[in-house]
Design a protein around this motif. Sequence first.
Motif, mmCIF file in Angstrom:
data_model
loop_
_atom_site.group_PDB
_atom_site.id
_atom_site.type_symbol
_atom_site.label_atom_id
_atom_site.label_comp_id
_atom_site.label_asym_id
_atom_site.label_seq_id
_atom_site.Cartn_x
_atom_site.Cartn_y
_atom_site.Cartn_z
ATOM 1 N N GLU A 143 0.762 -1.197 -0.104
ATOM 2 C CA GLU A 143 0.093 0.157 0.048
ATOM 3 C C GLU A 143 0.846 1.257 -0.021
ATOM 4 O O GLU A 143 0.522 2.133 -0.583
ATOM 5 C CB GLU A 143 -0.902 -0.007 1.038
ATOM 6 N N LEU A 144 2.019 1.119 0.806
ATOM 7 C CA LEU A 144 3.103 2.250 0.858
ATOM 8 C C LEU A 144 3.553 2.560 -0.542
ATOM 9 O O LEU A 144 3.726 3.798 -0.997
ATOM 10 C CB LEU A 144 3.815 2.240 1.984
ATOM 11 N N HIS A 145 3.886 1.565 -1.361
ATOM 12 C CA HIS A 145 4.513 1.624 -2.456
ATOM 13 C C HIS A 145 3.510 2.211 -3.593
ATOM 14 O O HIS A 145 3.769 2.913 -4.507
ATOM 15 C CB HIS A 145 5.088 0.278 -2.882
ATOM 16 N N ARG A 146 2.063 1.490 -3.480
ATOM 17 C CA ARG A 146 1.024 1.992 -4.517
ATOM 18 C C ARG A 146 0.655 3.485 -4.201
ATOM 19 O O ARG A 146 0.672 4.159 -5.284
ATOM 20 C CB ARG A 146 -0.074 1.277 -4.146
ATOM 21 N N ARG A 147 0.744 4.034 -2.893
ATOM 22 C CA ARG A 147 0.768 5.545 -2.920
ATOM 23 C C ARG A 147 1.806 6.326 -3.077
ATOM 24 O O ARG A 147 2.087 7.501 -2.943
ATOM 25 C CB ARG A 147 0.106 5.649 -1.163
ATOM 26 N N THR A 148 3.074 5.636 -3.384
ATOM 27 C CA THR A 148 4.205 6.283 -3.649
ATOM 28 C C THR A 148 4.780 6.965 -2.472
ATOM 29 O O THR A 148 5.275 8.313 -2.850
ATOM 30 C CB THR A 148 4.493 7.084 -4.932
#
Length: 355
Positions: A143-148
């Motif tokens: 999720e953190l990666h998806r939200r950059t």
Amino acid sequence: MPVTQPGQAKPRPTLSTIAREANVSVPTVSKVLNGHSDISAQTRRRIEALLTRYGYQRPRAPRRKSQRGDLIDLVINELDSAWGLEILTGVEQVAEAAGLGLVVSAVHNRASLTRRWLEGLISRGSQGAILVLSDLSDEQRAELHRRTLPFVVVDGVSQPPPDVPSVGATNFTGGYAAADHLIRLGHRRIGAIGGPEQMLCSRARIAGYRAALESAGLSADRELVRYGNFQHVGGLRAAQQLLALAEPPTAIFAGSDQQATGVYEAARLTGRQIPDDLSVVGFDDLHYAQWTAPPLTTVRQPLHEMGVSAARLLLRLVNGEHLEAPRIELATELVIRNSTAQPPANVSKVGDTTS
């Protein structure tokens, strides 16, 4: 609500319109528009839904290096320990120098709070997060990666993946130095109390302890190793088990200073004097280690510097810099005080209460 005639542009609602329907004040609506964090999640969702329904166009923010706010987050398991406060002061130092606000969330290993910090991180528009958690799940990382959203892990449970920036200490080297110091003093039966067995830092410290024994030609006796929780009570219980053995250790390496204070209490309860009857080495070098009676020999873990390094690493990620090495390990150092000495001459009588 104003009536729109066919062919006319839909009039832009006022903040008063939004506030009246949301049953809040105009300043509350304004805070949501400007990304303030001091609004409850329920109220924020209600206002956001009305803004969307009315097609409210938020004012364009001035162009800046980061499109997020002037905040970074520190998410930590607990703040009621000197260990956590040392890391916090390091992060705070860097955030203040960079002109950034710091939001601190203590999750206490509770799943509900762990979910909420991620939601809060996103709703606040934080620039990124420093995570001092027992565990970071694959779902949270994704999720953190998806939200950059940039993030840095400090001393995680397991070895972080190569693409996850992290900061730690040389735990193996610290465990080795602790055991080697006791061996050089003449101890041969050396107990060890780790933290939770699944934690990477705990396993590394015990591995270093075992390596020092093997290097000295000593067997790493499994009955001399116990695991606790890095807290005082865990050290007390584990030390009581070790000292109740038919052939108890003459020295104990505790995997944290807090556990070392538990060893001190176990020694007192069994009539042992430190270091005359039992030598003790801790790990961390928290501020009170030099004030224990006697002052504690311990492995200094640079907790403040770990917080500083994690914050600087995060700011590099926020600025889009490339990291040559995503993993930083800071050196540990053995600090010798008065809790260690040569083993007693007649160890068979240590703690013997029979007459």
